[in-house]
Scaffold this motif. Structure first.
Motif, short mmCIF file in Angstrom:
data_model
loop_
_atom_site.label_atom_id
_atom_site.label_comp_id
_atom_site.label_asym_id
_atom_site.label_seq_id
_atom_site.Cartn_x
_atom_site.Cartn_y
_atom_site.Cartn_z
N GLN A 291 8.67 -2.59 14.79
CA GLN A 291 7.50 -3.45 14.65
C GLN A 291 6.22 -2.72 15.04
N PHE A 292 5.18 -2.92 14.23
CA PHE A 292 3.85 -2.36 14.49
C PHE A 292 2.84 -3.50 14.53
N ASP A 293 1.72 -3.26 15.22
CA ASP A 293 0.71 -4.29 15.38
C ASP A 293 -0.20 -4.43 14.17
N SER A 294 -0.28 -3.37 13.36
CA SER A 294 -1.19 -3.41 12.22
C SER A 294 -0.64 -2.57 11.07
N PRO A 295 -1.03 -2.89 9.84
CA PRO A 295 -0.60 -2.07 8.70
C PRO A 295 -1.11 -0.64 8.79
N ALA A 296 -2.29 -0.44 9.38
CA ALA A 296 -2.84 0.91 9.48
C ALA A 296 -1.96 1.80 10.35
N ALA A 297 -1.52 1.26 11.50
CA ALA A 297 -0.64 2.04 12.36
C ALA A 297 0.70 2.32 11.68
N ALA A 298 1.19 1.36 10.92
CA ALA A 298 2.45 1.55 10.21
C ALA A 298 2.31 2.62 9.12
N ARG A 299 1.16 2.62 8.41
CA ARG A 299 0.95 3.63 7.37
C ARG A 299 0.82 5.02 7.96
N THR A 300 0.22 5.12 9.16
CA THR A 300 0.14 6.42 9.83
C THR A 300 1.54 6.93 10.16
N ALA A 301 2.38 6.04 10.65
CA ALA A 301 3.77 6.42 10.94
C ALA A 301 4.49 6.83 9.66
N LEU A 302 4.17 6.19 8.55
CA LEU A 302 4.78 6.54 7.27
C LEU A 302 4.39 7.95 6.84
N ARG A 303 3.11 8.28 6.99
CA ARG A 303 2.66 9.62 6.61
C ARG A 303 3.28 10.69 7.50
N ARG A 304 3.55 10.35 8.75
CA ARG A 304 4.14 11.31 9.69
C ARG A 304 5.67 11.41 9.56
N GLU A 305 6.26 10.61 8.68
CA GLU A 305 7.71 10.52 8.53
C GLU A 305 8.37 10.01 9.81
N ALA A 306 7.62 9.22 10.59
CA ALA A 306 8.23 8.52 11.72
C ALA A 306 9.00 7.31 11.21
N VAL A 307 8.53 6.74 10.09
CA VAL A 307 9.25 5.70 9.35
C VAL A 307 9.20 6.10 7.87
N TYR A 308 10.04 5.46 7.06
CA TYR A 308 10.12 5.82 5.65
C TYR A 308 9.78 4.66 4.72
N GLY A 309 9.39 3.56 5.30
CA GLY A 309 8.95 2.42 4.53
C GLY A 309 8.14 1.50 5.43
N VAL A 310 7.26 0.71 4.83
CA VAL A 310 6.45 -0.25 5.59
C VAL A 310 6.57 -1.61 4.93
N VAL A 311 7.13 -2.58 5.65
CA VAL A 311 7.21 -3.96 5.18
C VAL A 311 6.03 -4.72 5.79
N THR A 312 5.09 -5.14 4.94
CA THR A 312 3.93 -5.90 5.39
C THR A 312 4.21 -7.38 5.17
N VAL A 313 4.14 -8.16 6.25
CA VAL A 313 4.55 -9.57 6.24
C VAL A 313 3.34 -10.48 6.08
N GLY A 314 3.40 -11.33 5.08
CA GLY A 314 2.35 -12.33 4.89
C GLY A 314 2.64 -13.60 5.69
N HIS A 315 1.61 -14.41 5.92
CA HIS A 315 1.77 -15.65 6.69
C HIS A 315 2.26 -16.79 5.79
N GLY A 316 3.06 -17.68 6.40
CA GLY A 316 3.50 -18.88 5.71
C GLY A 316 4.96 -18.90 5.35
N LEU A 317 5.74 -18.07 5.99
CA LEU A 317 7.17 -18.01 5.66
C LEU A 317 7.88 -19.34 5.92
#
Length: 357
Positions: A78-104
């Motif tokens: 879990q990440f606090d923001s999409p920006a932090a998750a995308r940075t991790a994606l570029r660094r190969e710390a993660v290999y995908g980013v699931v961005t969750v919308g509100h209203g599930l």
């Protein structure tokens, strides 16, 4: 001539070289056998994937629920923001980013789960289809209407381009653990004369210059082939070349340290080959970390060549900034310094043994 004396001679050779024999005919086959178990799964379940909120309106329950769905096909982080998750994606710390919308949990709401993958991580493209399909299927548990969108981040690359960038590091590794020790082993008989007329340190400095030039020629030759094939791989990127140079020096230092410590014996050559095999098996040169197991993912984090390969791919294949990889670059440099210390200590031991007969 009777077979008995010849068989006795071979048994004597086995007793004298039992370590090398055990390594080649016991450990290596056992490792190959265990490696086949890694391909038992078609959808990797331990590849790290980021889960981040699309906006501040997304609740913690929604994030945890999506992380729970993702856990069946990936290792969610879990990440606090999409920006932090995308940075991790570029660094190969993660290999995908699931961005969750509100209203599930709101009946009748339309919610989008965006599943982004790096276009440069080619070997995760096909598995990501299965991950997206699984998320889409299991999202039916929510009362809202959920749509899973799979998209790419960054430039898309082909499998040949990906393998080409990865192969730059492993070309140097092959030279370091096979040809360079073999070359010095052939000159073993002149070491005594070198120590009298000059020193082993001077000889090693000359060899370093020689193989540095030859390594540059090899990388340049590979780069020309890539250019002729139309690959979009920046082999001449300064940061990539720097990582390749430091990594090559580190690997050569390790292999020569083993050779000097074992007095250029057959056992030492087998140890170097085993180290090369270990790098290929556990440094995740092609597949994402966690593709085969969580254990392999943890092991890759301890292998400096893995971090060097990630950095070279980032610079040569994705045109990313070296600043994103400061920690990895410091690790590669630190390991190179330690490798040179290992080589120096091995040479000292070799010379002391020579003086003591």
């Amino acid at each position: 001539m009777a077979v008995g004396p010849l068989a006795e001679k071979e048994l004597h050779w086995v007793r004298r070289n039992w370590r090398a024999v055990a390594l080649v005919f016991l450990l290596v086959p056992a490792s190959f056998g265990l490696a086949t178990a890694s391909f038992d799964r078609t959808v990797p379940r331990d590849v790290p994937v980021a889960v981040a909120p699309a906006s501040d309106a997304v609740t913690g329950d929604e994030l945890q629920a999506v992380a729970g769905l993702t856990r069946s096909v990936a290792a969610p982080r879990q990440f606090d923001s999409p920006a932090a998750a995308r940075t991790a994606l570029r660094r190969e710390a993660v290999y995908g980013v699931v961005t969750v919308g509100h209203g599930l949990y709101e009946p009748g709401a339309n919610v989008t789960l965006s599943f982004a993958i790096d276009g440069g991580m080619v070997t995760y493209v096909q598995p990501s289809r299965a991950v997206a399909a699984t998320l889409d299927d299991r999202a039916s548990v929510f009362p809202s209407t959920v749509t899973v969108e799979r998209r790419f981040v960054g430039p898309e690359r082909t499998l040949p381009e990906f393998l080409f960038a990865t192969g730059l590091v492993y070309l140097l590794a092959i030279y370091a653990f096979t040809y360079v020790p073999y070359h010095l082993a052939r000159e073993r008989r002149v070491f005594d004369r070198v120590r009298v007329e000059s020193s082993l340190w001077a000889m090693l400095a000359a060899k370093a210059a020689l193989f540095g030039v030859l390594g540059a020629v090899a990388i340049g030759c590979m780069g020309l082939v890539g250019a002729a094939l139309g690959y979009r791989v920046a082999v001449t990127d300064p940061a990539a070349l720097g990582v390749l140079a430091v990594t090559g020096a580190s690997l050569v230092a390790v292999s020569l340290g083993v050779s000097f410590l074992t007095r250029f014996s057959v056992a030492g050559r087998f140890v170097n080959v085993a180290l090369l095999g270990g790098l290929v098996a556990f440094a995740n040169p092609v597949y994402p970390t966690g593709f085969f197991s969580a254990t392999r993912r943890a092991l890759a984090g301890w292998v400096p060549v893995y971090h060097a390969t990630v950095a070279v791919r980032a610079f040569a294949l994705k045109d990313l900034s070296p600043g994103l990889f400061t920690d990895r670059l410091l690790l590669v440099g630190g390991v190179a310094a330690a490798s040179l210390c290992w080589l120096a200590a091995s040479v000292v031991v070799f010379e002391r043994r020579g003086r003591n007969g």
